[in-house]
Design an enzyme around this catalytic site. Structure first.
Site, short mmCIF file in Angstrom:
data_model
loop_
_atom_site.label_atom_id
_atom_site.label_comp_id
_atom_site.label_asym_id
_atom_site.label_seq_id
_atom_site.Cartn_x
_atom_site.Cartn_y
_atom_site.Cartn_z
N LYS A 1 0.80 -1.24 0.00
CA LYS A 1 0.00 0.00 0.00
C LYS A 1 0.83 1.28 0.00
O LYS A 1 0.44 2.30 0.56
CB LYS A 1 -0.99 0.02 1.19
CG LYS A 1 -1.77 -1.25 1.43
CD LYS A 1 -2.28 -1.94 0.19
CE LYS A 1 -3.36 -1.21 -0.54
NZ LYS A 1 -3.76 -1.97 -1.77
N HIS B 1 7.28 -7.37 -2.58
CA HIS B 1 6.96 -6.58 -1.37
C HIS B 1 7.88 -7.02 -0.22
O HIS B 1 7.49 -6.97 0.94
CB HIS B 1 5.50 -6.80 -0.95
CG HIS B 1 4.50 -6.04 -1.76
ND1 HIS B 1 4.55 -4.68 -1.94
CD2 HIS B 1 3.40 -6.45 -2.43
CE1 HIS B 1 3.52 -4.29 -2.69
NE2 HIS B 1 2.81 -5.35 -3.01
N MET C 1 -5.58 6.04 -14.21
CA MET C 1 -5.29 4.63 -13.93
C MET C 1 -6.54 3.89 -13.50
O MET C 1 -6.75 2.73 -13.84
CB MET C 1 -4.21 4.51 -12.84
CG MET C 1 -2.81 4.75 -13.36
SD MET C 1 -1.53 4.40 -12.13
CE MET C 1 -1.59 2.61 -12.02
S1 PPS Z 1 -0.50 -3.05 -3.12
O1 PPS Z 1 -1.82 -3.73 -3.09
O2 PPS Z 1 0.24 -3.30 -1.87
O3 PPS Z 1 0.28 -3.39 -4.30
O4 PPS Z 1 -0.85 -1.49 -3.13
P1 PPS Z 1 0.03 -0.31 -3.74
O5 PPS Z 1 -0.22 -0.24 -5.18
O6 PPS Z 1 1.44 -0.42 -3.29
O7 PPS Z 1 -0.58 0.99 -3.01
C1 PPS Z 1 -1.95 1.31 -3.15
C2 PPS Z 1 -2.12 2.78 -2.81
O8 PPS Z 1 -1.59 3.57 -3.90
C3 PPS Z 1 -2.62 4.45 -4.37
N1 PPS Z 1 -2.46 4.72 -5.81
C4 PPS Z 1 -2.19 5.93 -6.31
N2 PPS Z 1 -1.99 7.13 -5.72
C5 PPS Z 1 -1.76 8.20 -6.54
N3 PPS Z 1 -1.72 8.12 -7.88
C6 PPS Z 1 -1.91 6.94 -8.52
N4 PPS Z 1 -1.88 6.89 -9.86
C7 PPS Z 1 -2.16 5.78 -7.72
N5 PPS Z 1 -2.40 4.48 -8.01
C8 PPS Z 1 -2.57 3.85 -6.82
C9 PPS Z 1 -3.89 3.67 -4.06
O9 PPS Z 1 -5.04 4.47 -4.13
C10 PPS Z 1 -3.56 3.16 -2.66
O10 PPS Z 1 -3.60 4.19 -1.66
P2 PPS Z 1 -4.93 4.62 -0.84
O11 PPS Z 1 -4.43 5.55 0.23
O12 PPS Z 1 -5.55 3.38 -0.29
O13 PPS Z 1 -5.79 5.33 -1.83
#
Ligand code: PPS
Length: 309
Positions: A70, A127, A253
C-alpha cells in the site's frame, strides 16, 4: 511466451493461494498469514515460490520494484512500464500481465522456465524487505532495484481498508484500533514497516538501487519521474513525459482497464483515494500522538523523513 497467450487470471480463492496449507496460521480476528524467515507473510507466498524468487538469476536489464504494501507500488509499476515503452502501454496485455510477481502463487505464477524465456527488460514485483529480495542479495545482482516508501500513517490506513473490507488474502475482521496495534508491532503481512523501509534505505547509495517516496511522486511528479527514468537509463522527451503524466494520474489509472486491475475481483481497493494525509480520517488524536512517538524513536538517526500532510 507473450502475455496475451496466457490463461485468464483467477479470482481470489483460498485453494489457489494456499499451495502449502500446512504453513498457514490464523491469528487474531481471523487474520491469515504464514511465517517466512521469521517475517509475517501472506498465505499466497508458499515456500517454494519464495525460494524461486530468491534464486532467480537476474539480468542487467531487469527492473525489480519493491515496497511495503500500500505504498504506491502499482503506480510505480505503471510508471516503469510507461518509461520502458515510451509512454504507450503494450497492446493485448494488462499492467498485471506485464509484471512478474515471482514469489506469489497468485495472479501469474510463471515457472522458472517461463521467467527465463521472457525477453528483457523483465519487470519484477516484490513486497519483500531487503534481506528477502528477488534474486538474493541485491548488491550481488546485475539488475536494478527501485524501492518506493510512503508515510506509514497513510500506509496503515490504506492497508486496513485493503485487508478488512473485502475477502482479501488476510481476511482480517478486526477493528481499526487492533489493526493499528498489529501494524506497530510488525504483525501485519510483510512484517514491521520500520524494519522494511529502513532495510532498503540503508542501501540507498548502492549503484543499482533507487529509493523513492510516494509523497514526492504526488507533490513533485516531474523531477521525481525524470530521476527514475535517468536511473533506469532512459531519456524522456517532452511528448513522452506528457503522455506518462496524463496516463498515470489516479483518475486515469482507475478508469483504464489496462491499469485498473480489473482482472482481479474487488480491484477497487487498489485505487481508493490516492492522496497524502487520508490517515486523518481514521486516526484519533491519541492514536496519532502515540504513533508519532514510535515513529520518532524508530526513525531517529536514519536521515529518512516523510510528509504526512
Ligand atoms: S498493493 O496492493 O500493496 O500493491 O498497493 P500499492 O499499489 O502499493 O498501493 C496502493 C495505494 O496507492 C494508491 N495509488 C495511487 N496514488 C496516486 N496516484 C496513482 N496513480 C495511484 N495508483 C494507486 C492507491 O489508491 C492506494 O492508496 P490509498 O491511500 O488506499 O488510496
Amino acid at each position: 511466451m507473450s502475455p496475451a497467450a496466457e490463461p485468464a487470471i483467477g479470482e481470489y480463492r483460498d485453494e489457489i493461494h494456499a499451495e502449502d496449507p500446512k504453513g498457514i496460521e490464523i491469528g487474531e480476528h481471523g487474520y491469515k498469514y504464514r511465517m517466512l524467515d521469521g517475517v509475517v507473510m501472506p498465505p499466497y507466498i508458499p515456500p517454494a515460490r519464495y525460494a524461486l524468487s530468491r534464486t532467480l538469476a537476474t539480468r542487467p536489464g531487469d527492473i525489480c520494484y519493491t515496497s511495503f504494501p500500500k505504498s504506491g507500488s502499482t503506480w510505480l509499476a505503471y510508471l516503469i512500464l510507461l518509461i520502458v515503452h515510451r509512454g504507450e502501454p503494450p497492446e493485448d496485455a494488462t499492467l498485471r500481465s506485464c509484471l512478474h510477481w515471482v514469489a506469489s502463487s497468485w495472479t501469474y505464477p510463471r515457472s522458472r522456465e517461463d521467467l527465463e524465456a521472457w525477453p528483457s527488460p523483465r519487470i519484477l514485483k516484490s513486497h519483500m524487505p531487503y534481506g528477502m529480495a528477488v534474486g538474493g542479495v541485491p548488491a550481488d545482482n546485475p539488475c536494478k532495484y527501485v524501492y518506493i516508501a510512503r508515510n506509514p500513517k497513510d500506509v496503515a490506513v490504506s492497508y486496513f481498508h485493503f485487508e478488512s473490507e473485502k475477502s482479501w488474502s488476510g481476511n482480517y475482521r478486526g477493528p481499526w484500533e487492533h489493526w493499528l496495534q498489529m501494524f506497530l508491532e510488525g504483525r501485519v503481512q510483510r512484517g514491521d514497516w520500520f524494519d522494511h523501509v529502513l532495510s532498503w534505505w540503508r542501501h540507498r547509495d548502492a549503484p543499482n538501487l533507487h529509493f523513492l517516496r510516494y509523497e514526492d511522486l504526488r507533490r513533485r511528479f516531474e523531477p521525481t519521474l525524470l530521476g527514475l527514468a535517468d536511473f533506469l537509463g532512459y531519456v524522456l522527451d517532452e511528448p513522452t513525459l506528457a503522455r506518462i503524466r496524463e496516463r498515470s494520474t489516479f483518475q486515469a489509472m482507475t478508469a483504464d482497464p489496462f491499469s485498473n486491475m480489473h482482472e482481479i475481483k474487488e480491484f477497487n481497493q487498489f485505487f481508493r483515494k490516492g492522496t497524502v494525509g487520508s490517515w486523518k480520517d481514521r486516526f484519533t488524536v491519541a492514536q496519532s500522538e502515540a504513533f508519532d512517538a514510535v515513529y520518532a524513536r524508530r526513525m531517529e538517526g536514519s536521515g529518512l523523513a516523510f510528509e504526512f500532510e
